[in-house]
Design an enzyme around this catalytic site. Structure first.
Site, PDB file in Angstrom:
ATOM      1  N   TYR A 118      38.960  31.091  -4.829  1.00  0.00           N
ATOM      2  CA  TYR A 118      39.505  31.102  -6.292  1.00  0.00           C
ATOM      3  C   TYR A 118      38.616  29.837  -7.011  1.00  0.00           C
ATOM      4  O   TYR A 118      38.774  29.935  -8.061  1.00  0.00           O
ATOM      5  CB  TYR A 118      40.970  31.008  -6.689  1.00  0.00           C
ATOM      6  CG  TYR A 118      41.615  32.216  -5.815  1.00  0.00           C
ATOM      7  CD1 TYR A 118      40.856  33.374  -5.453  1.00  0.00           C
ATOM      8  CD2 TYR A 118      42.973  32.297  -6.081  1.00  0.00           C
ATOM      9  CE1 TYR A 118      41.731  34.590  -4.972  1.00  0.00           C
ATOM     10  CE2 TYR A 118      43.773  33.298  -5.782  1.00  0.00           C
ATOM     11  CZ  TYR A 118      42.907  34.550  -5.100  1.00  0.00           C
ATOM     12  OH  TYR A 118      43.800  35.666  -4.736  1.00  0.00           O
ATOM     13  N   LYS A 137      41.015  34.374   9.586  1.00  0.00           N
ATOM     14  CA  LYS A 137      40.248  35.654   9.894  1.00  0.00           C
ATOM     15  C   LYS A 137      39.285  35.013  11.042  1.00  0.00           C
ATOM     16  O   LYS A 137      37.998  35.122  10.432  1.00  0.00           O
ATOM     17  CB  LYS A 137      39.611  36.205   8.453  1.00  0.00           C
ATOM     18  CG  LYS A 137      39.267  37.671   8.693  1.00  0.00           C
ATOM     19  CD  LYS A 137      40.079  38.583   9.118  1.00  0.00           C
ATOM     20  CE  LYS A 137      39.368  39.890   9.515  1.00  0.00           C
ATOM     21  NZ  LYS A 137      40.050  40.988  10.058  1.00  0.00           N
ATOM     22  N   ASP A 178      44.988  40.266   9.117  1.00  0.00           N
ATOM     23  CA  ASP A 178      45.301  41.717   8.873  1.00  0.00           C
ATOM     24  C   ASP A 178      46.553  41.972   9.833  1.00  0.00           C
ATOM     25  O   ASP A 178      47.524  42.754   9.553  1.00  0.00           O
ATOM     26  CB  ASP A 178      44.086  42.490   9.584  1.00  0.00           C
ATOM     27  CG  ASP A 178      43.353  42.230  10.645  1.00  0.00           C
ATOM     28  OD1 ASP A 178      43.683  40.972  11.040  1.00  0.00           O
ATOM     29  OD2 ASP A 178      42.197  42.629  10.969  1.00  0.00           O
ATOM     30  N   ASP A 235      47.956  34.301  -1.208  1.00  0.00           N
ATOM     31  CA  ASP A 235      48.259  35.215  -2.671  1.00  0.00           C
ATOM     32  C   ASP A 235      48.775  36.488  -1.976  1.00  0.00           C
ATOM     33  O   ASP A 235      49.898  36.996  -2.593  1.00  0.00           O
ATOM     34  CB  ASP A 235      47.101  35.210  -3.328  1.00  0.00           C
ATOM     35  CG  ASP A 235      47.280  35.673  -4.714  1.00  0.00           C
ATOM     36  OD1 ASP A 235      48.601  35.951  -5.214  1.00  0.00           O
ATOM     37  OD2 ASP A 235      46.305  35.787  -5.446  1.00  0.00           O
ATOM     38  N   ASP A 281      52.819  38.132  -1.972  1.00  0.00           N
ATOM     39  CA  ASP A 281      53.327  39.219  -2.852  1.00  0.00           C
ATOM     40  C   ASP A 281      53.900  40.448  -1.775  1.00  0.00           C
ATOM     41  O   ASP A 281      54.844  41.007  -2.079  1.00  0.00           O
ATOM     42  CB  ASP A 281      52.156  39.917  -3.584  1.00  0.00           C
ATOM     43  CG  ASP A 281      52.283  39.256  -4.981  1.00  0.00           C
ATOM     44  OD1 ASP A 281      52.924  38.129  -5.102  1.00  0.00           O
ATOM     45  OD2 ASP A 281      51.626  39.960  -5.980  1.00  0.00           O
TER      46      ASP A 281
END
Ligand code: NAD
Length: 364
Positions: A141, A191, A223, A247, A251
């Site tokens: 970001y 990852k 994942d 993020d 959620d």
């Protein structure tokens, strides 16, 4: 105790949920004899309309002079077509960066009376109590370059995932310190089978873990973490991860509880000044209808009392009051079953304030 709290209502349902949460804080101040001085500033679309900037200098000045910040939410369709620098969400990214708020804390606790609101089975939900610690000021970001460019003769775009050792170390330290006050288990999510930044992350996590021999560290690929959160969320105590993964996972985790309207969050730096806000957005679809659930913001205020002001009893009083209200069956529309009568934003706040008063009566 005397504290200055900056209220940043923002857009959509932001002003409604902040006004209600302020009433709860006023009640806490009255009950425990604190003085909370509230000041208000503009951020997001509201600030763009008034000043042309999503984070006016004046707001930043107020933030720097306050002991804590309570934010509603920003954004809405009105500003969706704006250029990137003039988008409401930019105000949020800027204030986090300007205050160095690199650690985002998102607790996920399943409240027994609301088990029915989750799409998951009750046996998967019992006793879920986890904390997601998300790195907030680095990664994809913020990395540069971030631009549109021609790639092999066609339109392309690039974003950059960048982390330094120092950025990773400090967030890992936060995670281990929180784990020490909990079940002493940290899962670091990355990852590392694909991303170079994740391989550095994993290396640093192992190094930091050596300073916390009482805490167990394990690694999980993002994942797999996304699957495990739904398959068996009870396995987690503290999850620490980088900005983008955090993020998305937070959620996803919000759906474990059954409603975005119940999830508080805190963004902190190493000093105690923090920004506290609900996880949900500005819900423009229900703004102004009195249907917004203020509980995530009220619980964010509880986190503020605990983490910024060290007022653990006061924070607990709010959490207990919220639990009690939900156990009584008081619900806003987002968490009510079809058969239940939903109450308004103000009515559920009144119930929380009444439950707080019960607490003070019983402790007298
Ligand atoms: P959203 O969280 O605003 O809403 C998603 C759904 O959940 C909507 O149906 C909404 O009505 C409902 N909802 C959310 N909070 C609720 C609450 N407290 N009570 C009852 N129902 C609630 O997400 P979105 O619709 O994707 O985004 C709307 C706007 O919010 C966009 O402009 C987005 O950029 C912005 N946004 C802001 C933040 C923030 O300020 N931190 C976070 C996410 C999205």
């Amino acid at each position: 105790m005397e504290k200055q709290i900056l209220l940043l209502p923002g857009d959509g349902i932001g002003p409604e949920i902040i006004a209600e949460t302020k009433r709860v804080l006023e009640e806490i101040a009255r009950m425990y004899r604190h003085t909370f001085r509230f000041i208000e500033g503009r951020i997001g679309g509201d600030a763009i309309d008034a000043t042309g900037s999503p984070l006016p200098e004046e707001t930043l000045g107020l933030a720097k002079g306050s002991d804590a910040i309570l934010l509603g939410a920003v954004g809405g369709p009105k500003w969706d077509g704006n250029a990137p620098e003039k988008r409401p969400e930019k105000g949020l990214l800027q204030i986090r960066k300007a205050l160095g708020l690199y650690a985002n804390l998102r607790p996920v606790r399943v409240l027994e009376p609301l088990m029915g609101a989750s799409t998951l089975k009750e046996e998967v939900l019992a006793d879920v109590d986890l904390l997601i610690v998300r790195e907030l000021t680095g990664g994809l970001y913020f990395g540069e370059p971030r631009e549109r460019r021609q790639i092999n003769g066609e339109d392309g775009a690039v974003d950059t995932l960048l982390y330094t050792r120092g950025e990773i170390e400090r967030i890992l330290h936060q995670a281990f310190q929180f784990a020490r006050t909990r079940k002493k288990r940290v899962v670091s999510v990355d990852k590392a089978n694909v991303l170079e930044s994740s391989r550095l992350w994993r290396e640093v996590a192992d190094e930091v873990a050596r300073e916390y021999p009482d805490v167990t560290l394990s690694h999980m690929l993002v994942d797999n973490a996304a699957m495990q959160l739904i398959r068996d969320p009870r396995q987690f105590d503290v999850i620490v991860t980088e900005n983008l993964f955090g993020d998305i996972l937070s959620d996803e985790a919000s759906m474990i509880t059954g409603s975005l309207g119940l999830l508080p969050s805190a963004s902190m730096n190493t000093s105690k000044v923090g920004l506290f806000e609900p996880v949900h957005g500005s819900a423009p679809d229900i703004a102004g209808t009195g249907a917004a659930n203020p509980l995530a913001t009220i619980l964010s205020a509880a986190m503020m009392l605990q983490y910024s002001f060290g007022l653990a009893d006061e924070a607990k009083a709010i959490e207990v009051a919220v639990d009690r209200v939900l156990a009584q069956g008081v619900r806003t529309k987002d968490i009510a079953k079809a058969s239940e009568n939903a109450v308004s934003t103000t009515a559920i706040t009144n119930a929380v304030i009444e439950a707080l008063a019960l607490k003070s009566a019983s402790s007298r």
